[in-house]
Motif scaffolding. Structure first.
Motif, mmCIF file in Angstrom:
data_model
loop_
_atom_site.group_PDB
_atom_site.id
_atom_site.type_symbol
_atom_site.label_atom_id
_atom_site.label_comp_id
_atom_site.label_asym_id
_atom_site.label_seq_id
_atom_site.Cartn_x
_atom_site.Cartn_y
_atom_site.Cartn_z
ATOM 1 N N SER A 37 0.320 29.844 -19.403
ATOM 2 C CA SER A 37 -0.650 28.883 -19.938
ATOM 3 C C SER A 37 0.003 27.967 -20.966
ATOM 4 O O SER A 37 -0.299 26.772 -21.018
ATOM 5 C CB SER A 37 -1.849 29.610 -20.545
ATOM 6 O OG SER A 37 -1.475 30.313 -21.715
ATOM 7 N N GLU A 38 0.932 28.508 -21.775
ATOM 8 C CA GLU A 38 1.637 27.672 -22.747
ATOM 9 C C GLU A 38 2.507 26.645 -22.040
ATOM 10 O O GLU A 38 2.574 25.483 -22.459
ATOM 11 C CB GLU A 38 2.472 28.531 -23.687
ATOM 12 C CG GLU A 38 1.634 29.321 -24.676
ATOM 13 C CD GLU A 38 2.461 30.247 -25.559
ATOM 14 O OE1 GLU A 38 3.705 30.305 -25.389
ATOM 15 O OE2 GLU A 38 1.862 30.919 -26.416
ATOM 16 N N ALA A 63 1.943 25.400 -19.111
ATOM 17 C CA ALA A 63 1.027 24.397 -18.545
ATOM 18 C C ALA A 63 0.604 23.398 -19.626
ATOM 19 O O ALA A 63 0.530 22.189 -19.367
ATOM 20 C CB ALA A 63 -0.196 25.083 -17.935
ATOM 21 N N GLU A 64 0.349 23.887 -20.833
ATOM 22 C CA GLU A 64 -0.016 22.992 -21.939
ATOM 23 C C GLU A 64 1.134 22.054 -22.278
ATOM 24 O O GLU A 64 0.923 20.858 -22.495
ATOM 25 C CB GLU A 64 -0.406 23.806 -23.173
ATOM 26 C CG GLU A 64 -1.732 24.518 -23.049
ATOM 27 C CD GLU A 64 -2.033 25.401 -24.259
ATOM 28 O OE1 GLU A 64 -1.361 25.252 -25.299
ATOM 29 O OE2 GLU A 64 -2.940 26.235 -24.157
ATOM 30 N N ARG A 117 3.566 21.142 -20.312
ATOM 31 C CA ARG A 117 3.724 20.214 -19.190
ATOM 32 C C ARG A 117 2.706 19.070 -19.296
ATOM 33 O O ARG A 117 3.041 17.901 -19.126
ATOM 34 C CB ARG A 117 3.557 20.954 -17.867
ATOM 35 C CG ARG A 117 3.758 20.065 -16.648
ATOM 36 C CD ARG A 117 3.583 20.831 -15.343
ATOM 37 N NE ARG A 117 4.610 21.830 -15.210
ATOM 38 C CZ ARG A 117 4.403 23.047 -14.705
ATOM 39 N NH1 ARG A 117 3.206 23.404 -14.276
ATOM 40 N NH2 ARG A 117 5.390 23.903 -14.614
ATOM 41 N N ALA A 118 1.459 19.422 -19.612
ATOM 42 C CA ALA A 118 0.424 18.395 -19.760
ATOM 43 C C ALA A 118 0.754 17.459 -20.920
ATOM 44 O O ALA A 118 0.579 16.237 -20.814
ATOM 45 C CB ALA A 118 -0.938 19.052 -19.969
ATOM 46 N N SER A 119 1.256 18.022 -22.004
ATOM 47 C CA SER A 119 1.637 17.193 -23.155
ATOM 48 C C SER A 119 2.778 16.256 -22.810
ATOM 49 O O SER A 119 2.767 15.084 -23.190
ATOM 50 C CB SER A 119 2.047 18.079 -24.331
ATOM 51 O OG SER A 119 0.970 18.868 -24.766
ATOM 52 N N LEU A 152 3.577 15.115 -19.860
ATOM 53 C CA LEU A 152 3.063 14.061 -18.979
ATOM 54 C C LEU A 152 2.300 13.007 -19.771
ATOM 55 O O LEU A 152 2.444 11.802 -19.526
ATOM 56 C CB LEU A 152 2.164 14.675 -17.901
ATOM 57 C CG LEU A 152 2.883 15.477 -16.808
ATOM 58 C CD1 LEU A 152 1.868 16.143 -15.889
ATOM 59 C CD2 LEU A 152 3.814 14.600 -16.018
ATOM 60 N N SER A 153 1.514 13.452 -20.734
ATOM 61 C CA SER A 153 0.764 12.516 -21.570
ATOM 62 C C SER A 153 1.715 11.638 -22.381
ATOM 63 O O SER A 153 1.531 10.422 -22.472
ATOM 64 C CB SER A 153 -0.171 13.297 -22.502
ATOM 65 O OG SER A 153 -0.807 12.421 -23.402
ATOM 66 N N LYS A 208 3.329 9.079 -20.133
ATOM 67 C CA LYS A 208 2.429 7.955 -19.836
ATOM 68 C C LYS A 208 2.362 7.003 -21.021
ATOM 69 O O LYS A 208 2.373 5.784 -20.851
ATOM 70 C CB LYS A 208 1.031 8.466 -19.486
ATOM 71 C CG LYS A 208 0.956 9.131 -18.133
ATOM 72 C CD LYS A 208 -0.433 9.679 -17.861
ATOM 73 C CE LYS A 208 -0.470 10.405 -16.521
ATOM 74 N NZ LYS A 208 -1.797 11.002 -16.261
#
Length: 142
Positions: free
Chosen positions: A61-62, A64-65, A67-69, A71-72, A75
């Motif tokens: 889960s960490e 995944a967090e 990875r999302a950060s 990607l953000s 962008k």
């Protein structure tokens, strides 16, 4: 020799079977103790594996967090780069749209190419003070 009576044989058989039962019970007790030890070890191992599985789930889960950060942030970085390119293009367009900027850009080019003050004043229609200022600035930078 004395003859063995039936009662004595029965008694011997009972004693022998009792001894055999005691030996079997001893083996059963030893085996049950060994099985219980192995069950305890397996239980500990299962608990350890359960804790490790929980840690793996937390780490996933960490990740995944993160990875999302990332990607953000990527962008946002792309948006900032596009914005910077747009600003650079607008700045370049303004440079060429402003007639005064063209005159000074041309005068600077002439100074860089070695033109004298009179030529700069004539070609760029600049007053002597501005032409001298451009010359002195260029000489300081060189």
């Amino acid at each position: 020799m004395q003859a063995v009576t039936q009662n004595e044989i029965l008694l011997l058989l009972v004693i022998a079977s009792s001894l055999l039962c005691l030996v079997c019970l001893g083996f059963i007790f030893a085996l049950s103790k060994k099985v219980q030890q192995q069950n305890n070890e397996h239980g500990k191992l299962l608990q350890h594996m359960k804790r490790e599985n929980e840690q793996v789930a937390i780490l996933r889960s960490e990740i995944a967090e993160v990875r999302a950060s990332v990607l953000s942030i990527g962008k946002r970085l792309v948006a900032c780069e596009n914005y910077a390119k747009d600003l650079a293009q607008q700045q370049a367009a303004q440079k060429y749209d402003d007639p005064d900027a063209k005159i000074y850009s041309r005068a600077v080019k002439m100074v860089e190419l070695g033109a004298d003050i009179e030529e700069i004043m004539r070609e760029c229609e600049l007053p002597r003070a501005e032409a001298e200022l451009l010359m002195s600035l260029h000489n300081k930078q060189s």
